[in-house]
Write a protein that holds these residues in place. Sequence first.
Motif, mmCIF file in Angstrom:
data_model
loop_
_atom_site.group_PDB
_atom_site.id
_atom_site.type_symbol
_atom_site.label_atom_id
_atom_site.label_comp_id
_atom_site.label_asym_id
_atom_site.label_seq_id
_atom_site.Cartn_x
_atom_site.Cartn_y
_atom_site.Cartn_z
ATOM 1 N N GLU A 228 0.839 -1.199 0.000
ATOM 2 C CA GLU A 228 0.000 0.000 0.000
ATOM 3 C C GLU A 228 0.872 1.248 0.000
ATOM 4 O OE1 GLU A 228 -3.547 2.153 2.637
ATOM 5 O OE2 GLU A 228 -2.860 0.132 3.158
ATOM 6 N N ARG A 229 1.921 1.233 0.798
ATOM 7 C CA ARG A 229 2.850 2.372 0.825
ATOM 8 C C ARG A 229 3.476 2.581 -0.559
ATOM 9 N NH1 ARG A 229 4.136 4.824 5.250
ATOM 10 N NH2 ARG A 229 3.385 4.018 7.238
ATOM 11 N N THR A 230 3.882 1.479 -1.196
ATOM 12 C CA THR A 230 4.494 1.568 -2.519
ATOM 13 C C THR A 230 3.519 2.164 -3.527
ATOM 14 O OG1 THR A 230 5.939 -0.321 -2.077
ATOM 15 C CG2 THR A 230 5.519 0.200 -4.386
ATOM 16 N N ILE A 231 2.278 1.697 -3.508
ATOM 17 C CA ILE A 231 1.267 2.177 -4.454
ATOM 18 C C ILE A 231 0.943 3.649 -4.217
ATOM 19 C CG2 ILE A 231 -1.181 1.962 -5.066
ATOM 20 C CD1 ILE A 231 -0.783 -1.111 -4.735
ATOM 21 N N ILE A 232 0.801 4.055 -2.964
ATOM 22 C CA ILE A 232 0.507 5.461 -2.658
ATOM 23 C C ILE A 232 1.647 6.359 -3.149
ATOM 24 C CG2 ILE A 232 0.283 7.128 -0.771
ATOM 25 C CD1 ILE A 232 -1.315 4.967 0.748
ATOM 26 N N THR A 233 2.874 5.942 -2.891
ATOM 27 C CA THR A 233 4.032 6.726 -3.333
ATOM 28 C C THR A 233 4.059 6.868 -4.847
ATOM 29 O OG1 THR A 233 5.395 6.102 -1.431
ATOM 30 C CG2 THR A 233 6.560 6.791 -3.414
ATOM 31 N N LEU A 234 3.851 5.752 -5.559
ATOM 32 C CA LEU A 234 3.880 5.797 -7.016
ATOM 33 C C LEU A 234 2.734 6.647 -7.566
ATOM 34 C CD1 LEU A 234 4.786 2.082 -7.825
ATOM 35 C CD2 LEU A 234 6.280 4.076 -8.002
ATOM 36 N N SER A 235 1.580 6.557 -6.918
ATOM 37 C CA SER A 235 0.435 7.367 -7.334
ATOM 38 C C SER A 235 0.742 8.854 -7.167
ATOM 39 C CB SER A 235 -0.803 6.984 -6.521
ATOM 40 O OG SER A 235 -1.892 7.808 -6.851
ATOM 41 N N GLU B 15 -4.482 -10.728 -3.719
ATOM 42 C CA GLU B 15 -5.528 -10.252 -4.637
ATOM 43 C C GLU B 15 -6.702 -9.648 -3.871
ATOM 44 O OE1 GLU B 15 -6.859 -12.846 -7.793
ATOM 45 O OE2 GLU B 15 -4.886 -13.767 -7.909
ATOM 46 N N SER B 16 -7.122 -10.317 -2.801
ATOM 47 C CA SER B 16 -8.229 -9.826 -1.989
ATOM 48 C C SER B 16 -7.917 -8.442 -1.425
ATOM 49 C CB SER B 16 -8.524 -10.810 -0.858
ATOM 50 O OG SER B 16 -9.521 -10.309 0.002
ATOM 51 N N PHE B 17 -6.686 -8.281 -0.938
ATOM 52 C CA PHE B 17 -6.265 -6.986 -0.392
ATOM 53 C C PHE B 17 -6.258 -5.933 -1.494
ATOM 54 C CE2 PHE B 17 -3.099 -3.805 0.720
ATOM 55 C CZ PHE B 17 -3.468 -3.477 2.008
ATOM 56 N N MET B 18 -5.787 -6.313 -2.695
ATOM 57 C CA MET B 18 -5.713 -5.374 -3.817
ATOM 58 C C MET B 18 -7.097 -4.874 -4.230
ATOM 59 S SD MET B 18 -2.615 -4.688 -4.707
ATOM 60 C CE MET B 18 -2.315 -4.722 -2.950
ATOM 61 N N LYS B 19 -8.077 -5.753 -4.229
ATOM 62 C CA LYS B 19 -9.436 -5.366 -4.608
ATOM 63 C C LYS B 19 -9.986 -4.321 -3.644
ATOM 64 C CE LYS B 19 -10.637 -9.686 -6.950
ATOM 65 N NZ LYS B 19 -11.435 -10.934 -6.883
ATOM 66 N N LYS B 20 -9.758 -4.538 -2.357
ATOM 67 C CA LYS B 20 -10.220 -3.568 -1.348
ATOM 68 C C LYS B 20 -9.460 -2.249 -1.478
ATOM 69 C CE LYS B 20 -11.349 -7.283 1.886
ATOM 70 N NZ LYS B 20 -10.919 -7.976 3.131
ATOM 71 N N LEU B 21 -8.156 -2.364 -1.725
ATOM 72 C CA LEU B 21 -7.327 -1.168 -1.843
ATOM 73 C C LEU B 21 -7.705 -0.354 -3.079
ATOM 74 C CD1 LEU B 21 -4.911 0.202 -0.417
ATOM 75 C CD2 LEU B 21 -3.405 -1.001 -2.017
ATOM 76 N N GLU B 22 -8.033 -1.048 -4.146
ATOM 77 C CA GLU B 22 -8.433 -0.379 -5.388
ATOM 78 C C GLU B 22 -9.648 0.523 -5.157
ATOM 79 O OE1 GLU B 22 -8.751 -1.792 -9.967
ATOM 80 O OE2 GLU B 22 -10.024 -2.893 -8.555
ATOM 81 N N LEU C 26 -8.625 3.507 -2.569
ATOM 82 C CA LEU C 26 -7.757 4.543 -3.121
ATOM 83 C C LEU C 26 -8.254 5.089 -4.460
ATOM 84 C CD1 LEU C 26 -4.213 3.059 -2.368
ATOM 85 C CD2 LEU C 26 -5.548 4.641 -0.976
ATOM 86 N N GLU C 27 -9.272 4.418 -5.025
ATOM 87 C CA GLU C 27 -9.820 4.801 -6.328
ATOM 88 C C GLU C 27 -8.727 4.832 -7.396
ATOM 89 O OE1 GLU C 27 -11.854 8.500 -5.638
ATOM 90 O OE2 GLU C 27 -13.616 7.494 -4.786
ATOM 91 N N LEU C 28 -7.981 3.738 -7.456
ATOM 92 C CA LEU C 28 -6.911 3.580 -8.433
ATOM 93 C C LEU C 28 -7.167 2.331 -9.271
ATOM 94 C CD1 LEU C 28 -3.806 4.304 -6.165
ATOM 95 C CD2 LEU C 28 -4.744 5.813 -7.917
ATOM 96 N N LYS C 29 -6.494 2.260 -10.412
ATOM 97 C CA LYS C 29 -6.632 1.107 -11.288
ATOM 98 C C LYS C 29 -5.509 0.118 -10.976
ATOM 99 C CE LYS C 29 -7.932 0.008 -16.004
ATOM 100 N NZ LYS C 29 -8.212 0.553 -17.355
ATOM 101 N N LEU C 30 -5.858 -0.955 -10.268
ATOM 102 C CA LEU C 30 -4.883 -1.973 -9.877
ATOM 103 C C LEU C 30 -5.210 -3.264 -10.614
ATOM 104 C CD1 LEU C 30 -4.881 -1.352 -6.000
ATOM 105 C CD2 LEU C 30 -3.506 -0.202 -7.744
ATOM 106 N N LEU C 31 -4.412 -3.620 -11.587
ATOM 107 C CA LEU C 31 -4.642 -4.825 -12.386
ATOM 108 C C LEU C 31 -3.784 -5.972 -11.867
ATOM 109 C CD1 LEU C 31 -4.620 -3.136 -15.893
ATOM 110 C CD2 LEU C 31 -6.594 -3.715 -14.491
ATOM 111 N N ILE C 32 -4.394 -7.116 -11.669
ATOM 112 C CA ILE C 32 -3.695 -8.283 -11.146
ATOM 113 C C ILE C 32 -3.140 -9.116 -12.292
ATOM 114 C CG2 ILE C 32 -3.921 -10.424 -9.834
ATOM 115 C CD1 ILE C 32 -4.078 -7.929 -8.105
ATOM 116 N N VAL C 33 -1.869 -9.494 -12.165
ATOM 117 C CA VAL C 33 -1.212 -10.386 -13.132
ATOM 118 C C VAL C 33 -0.752 -11.620 -12.363
ATOM 119 C CG1 VAL C 33 0.668 -10.651 -14.792
ATOM 120 C CG2 VAL C 33 -0.419 -8.407 -14.480
#
Length: 207
Positions: free
Chosen positions: A34-41, A60-67, A70-77
Amino acid sequence: MNAVILAAGEGTRLQEVSATPKPLFVFLGKALIERTIITLSEAGVEKFFVVVGHRAREVESFMKKLEKRLELKLLIVRNPDHLKGNGTSAYCGVLSAGEETLLTMSDHLFSPEAVNYFFREAERSKKPIVMGVTFSLNEVHDLPEATKVHVQNKKATDIGKEIERFNAVDCGIFYIRKSALFYFEKGLFRKKFTLTDAVKEAVKEGN
Protein backbone atom coordinates in the motif's frame (compact mmCIF):
# COMPACT_ATOMS: atom_id res chain seq x y z
CA MET A 1 2.63 6.49 -16.45
CA ASN A 2 2.40 2.75 -15.73
CA ALA A 3 4.06 0.73 -12.99
CA VAL A 4 4.64 -2.97 -12.52
CA ILE A 5 4.87 -4.08 -8.89
CA LEU A 6 6.35 -7.48 -8.08
CA ALA A 7 4.38 -9.08 -5.24
CA ALA A 8 4.79 -12.79 -6.05
CA GLY A 9 7.78 -13.81 -3.93
CA GLU A 10 7.74 -15.95 -0.81
CA GLY A 11 9.57 -13.43 1.39
CA THR A 12 11.50 -16.22 3.12
CA ARG A 13 13.51 -13.94 5.42
CA LEU A 14 10.37 -12.19 6.67
CA GLN A 15 8.73 -15.55 7.36
CA GLU A 16 11.12 -15.91 10.31
CA VAL A 17 9.29 -13.12 12.15
CA SER A 18 5.81 -12.98 10.57
CA ALA A 19 3.28 -15.31 8.94
CA THR A 20 1.89 -12.41 6.88
CA PRO A 21 2.66 -12.40 3.12
CA LYS A 22 5.45 -9.86 2.59
CA PRO A 23 3.42 -7.39 0.47
CA LEU A 24 0.80 -7.24 3.24
CA PHE A 25 3.24 -6.84 6.13
CA VAL A 26 2.23 -3.71 8.05
CA PHE A 27 4.88 -1.03 8.52
CA LEU A 28 3.92 2.13 10.44
CA GLY A 29 0.22 1.48 10.01
CA LYS A 30 0.14 0.52 6.32
CA ALA A 31 0.89 -2.63 4.33
CA LEU A 32 4.20 -2.40 2.45
CA ILE A 33 2.51 -2.69 -0.94
CA GLU A 34 0.00 0.00 0.00
CA ARG A 35 2.85 2.37 0.82
CA THR A 36 4.49 1.57 -2.52
CA ILE A 37 1.27 2.18 -4.45
CA ILE A 38 0.51 5.46 -2.66
CA THR A 39 4.03 6.73 -3.33
CA LEU A 40 3.88 5.80 -7.02
CA SER A 41 0.44 7.37 -7.33
CA GLU A 42 1.71 10.62 -5.80
CA ALA A 43 4.57 10.49 -8.33
CA GLY A 44 2.08 10.34 -11.21
CA VAL A 45 1.51 6.64 -11.86
CA GLU A 46 -2.07 6.05 -13.03
CA LYS A 47 -2.13 2.35 -13.90
CA PHE A 48 -0.67 -0.47 -11.82
CA PHE A 49 0.12 -4.06 -12.78
CA VAL A 50 0.53 -6.12 -9.59
CA VAL A 51 2.19 -9.49 -10.21
CA VAL A 52 1.11 -12.14 -7.70
CA GLY A 53 2.14 -15.73 -7.04
CA HIS A 54 2.84 -16.81 -3.46
CA ARG A 55 -0.42 -16.71 -1.44
CA ALA A 56 -1.99 -14.97 -4.41
CA ARG A 57 -5.58 -15.08 -3.14
CA GLU A 58 -4.73 -13.11 -0.01
CA VAL A 59 -2.80 -10.49 -1.96
CA GLU A 60 -5.53 -10.25 -4.64
CA SER A 61 -8.23 -9.83 -1.99
CA PHE A 62 -6.27 -6.99 -0.39
CA MET A 63 -5.71 -5.37 -3.82
CA LYS A 64 -9.44 -5.37 -4.61
CA LYS A 65 -10.22 -3.57 -1.35
CA LEU A 66 -7.33 -1.17 -1.84
CA GLU A 67 -8.43 -0.38 -5.39
CA LYS A 68 -11.83 0.79 -4.13
CA ARG A 69 -10.43 2.67 -1.16
CA LEU A 70 -7.76 4.54 -3.12
CA GLU A 71 -9.82 4.80 -6.33
CA LEU A 72 -6.91 3.58 -8.43
CA LYS A 73 -6.63 1.11 -11.29
CA LEU A 74 -4.88 -1.97 -9.88
CA LEU A 75 -4.64 -4.83 -12.39
CA ILE A 76 -3.70 -8.28 -11.15
CA VAL A 77 -1.21 -10.39 -13.13
CA ARG A 78 -0.87 -14.01 -12.05
CA ASN A 79 2.52 -15.67 -12.46
CA PRO A 80 2.33 -19.48 -12.28
CA ASP A 81 6.15 -19.67 -12.46
CA HIS A 82 6.90 -17.33 -9.56
CA LEU A 83 8.89 -19.98 -7.67
CA LYS A 84 11.50 -20.03 -10.43
CA GLY A 85 12.61 -16.45 -9.75
CA ASN A 86 11.54 -12.82 -9.82
CA GLY A 87 12.60 -12.48 -13.45
CA THR A 88 9.56 -14.54 -14.44
CA SER A 89 7.32 -12.12 -12.53
CA ALA A 90 9.00 -9.11 -14.09
CA TYR A 91 8.53 -10.64 -17.54
CA CYS A 92 4.82 -11.29 -16.90
CA GLY A 93 4.33 -7.75 -15.63
CA VAL A 94 6.14 -6.02 -18.49
CA LEU A 95 4.28 -8.17 -21.04
CA SER A 96 0.98 -7.17 -19.46
CA ALA A 97 1.90 -3.47 -19.38
CA GLY A 98 2.60 -3.70 -23.10
CA GLU A 99 4.68 -0.52 -23.18
CA GLU A 100 7.43 1.25 -21.31
CA THR A 101 6.84 1.08 -17.58
CA LEU A 102 8.32 1.64 -14.16
CA LEU A 103 9.02 -1.59 -12.29
CA THR A 104 9.60 -2.00 -8.58
CA MET A 105 9.10 -4.41 -5.69
CA SER A 106 6.19 -4.40 -3.27
CA ASP A 107 8.50 -3.87 -0.29
CA HIS A 108 10.90 -1.18 -1.56
CA LEU A 109 10.06 2.23 -0.14
CA PHE A 110 10.83 5.52 -1.90
CA SER A 111 9.70 9.11 -1.69
CA PRO A 112 7.53 10.48 -4.54
CA GLU A 113 10.32 12.98 -5.23
CA ALA A 114 12.85 10.17 -5.71
CA VAL A 115 10.50 8.33 -8.08
CA ASN A 116 9.90 11.51 -10.10
CA TYR A 117 13.62 12.21 -10.35
CA PHE A 118 14.33 8.64 -11.47
CA PHE A 119 11.51 8.73 -14.04
CA ARG A 120 12.75 12.00 -15.58
CA GLU A 121 16.30 10.69 -15.84
CA ALA A 122 15.16 7.34 -17.22
CA GLU A 123 13.03 8.97 -19.91
CA ARG A 124 16.09 10.85 -21.17
CA SER A 125 17.96 7.58 -21.59
CA LYS A 126 17.48 5.45 -24.67
CA LYS A 127 18.50 2.25 -22.90
CA PRO A 128 16.01 -0.66 -22.80
CA ILE A 129 16.56 -1.10 -19.05
CA VAL A 130 17.36 1.79 -16.72
CA MET A 131 18.18 0.87 -13.13
CA GLY A 132 18.14 3.05 -10.03
CA VAL A 133 21.23 2.66 -7.84
CA THR A 134 22.75 4.27 -4.77
CA PHE A 135 26.44 5.00 -4.32
CA SER A 136 25.99 5.56 -0.56
CA LEU A 137 27.24 2.12 0.41
CA ASN A 138 27.75 3.09 4.06
CA GLU A 139 23.98 3.62 4.33
CA VAL A 140 23.06 0.16 3.01
CA HIS A 141 21.58 -1.82 5.91
CA ASP A 142 22.48 -5.36 4.76
CA LEU A 143 25.24 -5.07 2.17
CA PRO A 144 25.92 -8.83 1.85
CA GLU A 145 22.30 -9.37 0.74
CA ALA A 146 22.24 -6.38 -1.61
CA THR A 147 22.59 -6.66 -5.37
CA LYS A 148 25.89 -4.95 -6.14
CA VAL A 149 26.55 -2.95 -9.28
CA HIS A 150 29.72 -1.64 -10.86
CA VAL A 151 28.99 1.65 -12.61
CA GLN A 152 31.30 3.48 -14.98
CA ASN A 153 30.34 6.63 -16.90
CA LYS A 154 26.70 6.28 -15.75
CA LYS A 155 26.59 2.76 -17.17
CA ALA A 156 26.45 -0.60 -15.40
CA THR A 157 29.39 -2.82 -16.31
CA ASP A 158 28.61 -5.66 -13.89
CA ILE A 159 25.84 -6.68 -11.50
CA GLY A 160 25.27 -9.45 -8.95
CA LYS A 161 25.23 -10.24 -5.25
CA GLU A 162 28.61 -11.94 -5.39
CA ILE A 163 30.66 -9.58 -7.58
CA GLU A 164 33.86 -8.36 -5.90
CA ARG A 165 34.29 -5.04 -7.69
CA PHE A 166 31.34 -2.69 -7.17
CA ASN A 167 30.63 0.94 -6.32
CA ALA A 168 26.84 0.98 -6.12
CA VAL A 169 23.84 -1.04 -5.00
CA ASP A 170 20.61 -1.72 -6.90
CA CYS A 171 17.70 0.21 -5.30
CA GLY A 172 14.94 -1.97 -6.74
CA ILE A 173 13.41 0.52 -9.16
CA PHE A 174 13.66 0.15 -12.94
CA TYR A 175 12.41 1.75 -16.12
CA ILE A 176 11.70 -0.98 -18.65
CA ARG A 177 11.11 -0.38 -22.35
CA LYS A 178 9.35 -2.94 -24.51
CA SER A 179 12.63 -3.75 -26.28
CA ALA A 180 13.93 -5.10 -22.93
CA LEU A 181 11.70 -8.17 -23.29
CA PHE A 182 14.44 -9.59 -25.52
CA TYR A 183 16.82 -9.73 -22.55
CA PHE A 184 14.22 -11.38 -20.31
CA GLU A 185 13.52 -13.99 -22.97
CA LYS A 186 17.22 -14.56 -23.51
CA GLY A 187 17.73 -15.19 -19.81
CA LEU A 188 14.67 -17.41 -19.48
CA PHE A 189 15.82 -19.49 -22.47
CA ARG A 190 19.10 -20.07 -20.63
CA LYS A 191 17.14 -20.98 -17.48
CA LYS A 192 18.27 -17.79 -15.76
CA PHE A 193 15.18 -16.72 -13.87
CA THR A 194 15.99 -13.57 -11.88
CA LEU A 195 15.55 -9.92 -12.77
CA THR A 196 19.29 -9.52 -12.25
CA ASP A 197 19.85 -12.17 -14.95
CA ALA A 198 17.88 -10.06 -17.46
CA VAL A 199 19.86 -6.95 -16.51
CA LYS A 200 23.10 -8.94 -16.93
CA GLU A 201 22.07 -9.89 -20.45
CA ALA A 202 21.59 -6.19 -21.26
CA VAL A 203 24.91 -5.26 -19.63
CA LYS A 204 26.75 -7.85 -21.74
CA GLU A 205 25.57 -6.02 -24.86
CA GLY A 206 26.46 -2.60 -23.50
CA ASN A 207 22.86 -1.73 -22.67
